[in-house]
Motif scaffolding. Structure first.
Motif, mmCIF file in Angstrom:
data_model
loop_
_atom_site.group_PDB
_atom_site.id
_atom_site.type_symbol
_atom_site.label_atom_id
_atom_site.label_comp_id
_atom_site.label_asym_id
_atom_site.label_seq_id
_atom_site.Cartn_x
_atom_site.Cartn_y
_atom_site.Cartn_z
ATOM 1 N N UNK A 1 0.831 -1.204 0.000
ATOM 2 C CA UNK A 1 0.000 0.000 0.000
ATOM 3 C C UNK A 1 0.866 1.255 0.000
ATOM 4 N N UNK A 2 1.939 1.222 0.774
ATOM 5 C CA UNK A 2 2.864 2.353 0.808
ATOM 6 C C UNK A 2 3.500 2.563 -0.568
ATOM 7 N N UNK A 3 3.894 1.481 -1.223
ATOM 8 C CA UNK A 3 4.478 1.572 -2.562
ATOM 9 C C UNK A 3 3.487 2.168 -3.555
ATOM 10 N N UNK A 4 2.214 1.800 -3.432
ATOM 11 C CA UNK A 4 1.190 2.359 -4.322
ATOM 12 C C UNK A 4 1.043 3.859 -4.101
ATOM 13 N N UNK A 5 1.068 4.282 -2.853
ATOM 14 C CA UNK A 5 0.989 5.714 -2.570
ATOM 15 C C UNK A 5 2.220 6.452 -3.096
ATOM 16 N N UNK A 6 3.397 5.840 -2.960
ATOM 17 C CA UNK A 6 4.610 6.446 -3.511
ATOM 18 C C UNK A 6 4.485 6.620 -5.022
ATOM 19 N N UNK A 7 3.924 5.615 -5.692
ATOM 20 C CA UNK A 7 3.755 5.668 -7.142
ATOM 21 C C UNK A 7 2.834 6.821 -7.533
ATOM 22 N N UNK A 8 1.721 6.958 -6.829
ATOM 23 C CA UNK A 8 0.784 8.056 -7.102
ATOM 24 C C UNK A 8 1.465 9.396 -6.872
ATOM 25 N N UNK B 1 3.379 14.594 -8.645
ATOM 26 C CA UNK B 1 4.323 15.665 -8.326
ATOM 27 C C UNK B 1 5.681 15.407 -8.970
ATOM 28 N N UNK B 2 5.652 15.066 -10.240
ATOM 29 C CA UNK B 2 6.889 14.688 -10.939
ATOM 30 C C UNK B 2 7.851 15.857 -11.112
ATOM 31 N N UNK B 3 7.411 17.067 -10.828
ATOM 32 C CA UNK B 3 8.312 18.215 -10.924
ATOM 33 C C UNK B 3 9.243 18.315 -9.705
ATOM 34 N N UNK B 4 8.998 17.507 -8.677
ATOM 35 C CA UNK B 4 9.817 17.560 -7.464
ATOM 36 C C UNK B 4 10.710 16.335 -7.367
ATOM 37 N N UNK B 5 12.018 16.553 -7.247
ATOM 38 C CA UNK B 5 12.963 15.446 -7.144
ATOM 39 C C UNK B 5 12.640 14.529 -5.971
ATOM 40 N N UNK B 6 12.179 15.114 -4.867
ATOM 41 C CA UNK B 6 11.866 14.332 -3.674
ATOM 42 C C UNK B 6 10.805 13.277 -3.954
ATOM 43 N N UNK B 7 9.902 13.579 -4.867
ATOM 44 C CA UNK B 7 8.831 12.636 -5.194
ATOM 45 C C UNK B 7 9.274 11.630 -6.250
ATOM 46 N N UNK B 8 10.197 12.010 -7.087
ATOM 47 C CA UNK B 8 10.650 11.106 -8.143
ATOM 48 C C UNK B 8 11.529 9.986 -7.609
ATOM 49 N N UNK B 9 12.293 10.270 -6.596
ATOM 50 C CA UNK B 9 13.277 9.287 -6.139
ATOM 51 C C UNK B 9 12.678 8.113 -5.380
ATOM 52 N N UNK B 10 11.374 8.129 -5.110
ATOM 53 C CA UNK B 10 10.796 7.095 -4.258
ATOM 54 C C UNK B 10 10.260 5.883 -5.006
ATOM 55 N N UNK B 11 10.308 5.904 -6.318
ATOM 56 C CA UNK B 11 9.899 4.729 -7.100
ATOM 57 C C UNK B 11 10.968 4.451 -8.154
ATOM 58 N N UNK B 12 11.089 3.201 -8.588
ATOM 59 C CA UNK B 12 12.075 2.901 -9.635
ATOM 60 C C UNK B 12 11.850 3.726 -10.907
ATOM 61 N N UNK B 13 10.583 3.879 -11.322
ATOM 62 C CA UNK B 13 10.293 4.650 -12.526
ATOM 63 C C UNK B 13 10.666 6.120 -12.322
ATOM 64 N N UNK B 14 10.400 6.618 -11.145
ATOM 65 C CA UNK B 14 10.741 8.001 -10.845
ATOM 66 C C UNK B 14 12.244 8.219 -10.835
ATOM 67 N N UNK B 15 12.978 7.257 -10.268
ATOM 68 C CA UNK B 15 14.444 7.377 -10.251
ATOM 69 C C UNK B 15 15.009 7.366 -11.666
ATOM 70 N N UNK B 16 14.420 6.538 -12.541
ATOM 71 C CA UNK B 16 14.854 6.523 -13.945
ATOM 72 C C UNK B 16 14.621 7.885 -14.601
ATOM 73 N N UNK B 17 13.462 8.464 -14.354
ATOM 74 C CA UNK B 17 13.140 9.774 -14.919
ATOM 75 C C UNK B 17 14.086 10.833 -14.369
ATOM 76 N N UNK B 18 14.342 10.778 -13.071
ATOM 77 C CA UNK B 18 15.254 11.738 -12.447
ATOM 78 C C UNK B 18 16.660 11.586 -13.013
#
Length: 82
Positions: A42-49, A54-71
């Protein structure tokens, strides 16, 4: 009076304002989450959302594998540009 978020009412998670964090300090993050009833999936799902909303914020991107790739792609593009 205890404050409960919607998530804690729908799960077995203890209300965060009632948790004695000092008692959790010697535990691993996994153990602390288990102790208070935070569900990893459930926590992982919330991180994904959060990373999508909030993909404009690095803090939000780094919490999922897809976000880290984008960052990482953004950082590499900045290095190439400058």
């Amino acid at each position: 009076m205890s404050i409960q978020c919607t998530l804690s009412r729908k799960t077995d998670c203890q209300p965060l304002d009632t948790i004695n964090c000092a008692e959790l300090m010697d535990l691993s993050l996994k153990e602390a989450r288990q102790r208070v009833g935070i569900e990893p999936d459930l926590l992982a799902a919330y991180y994904q959302i959060e990373s999508q909303r909030f993909s404009q914020f690095e803090e939000c991107l780094r919490i999922t594998p897809q976000g880290r790739e984008k960052l990482d792609a953004q950082i590499n593009a900045e290095k190439l540009a400058g």
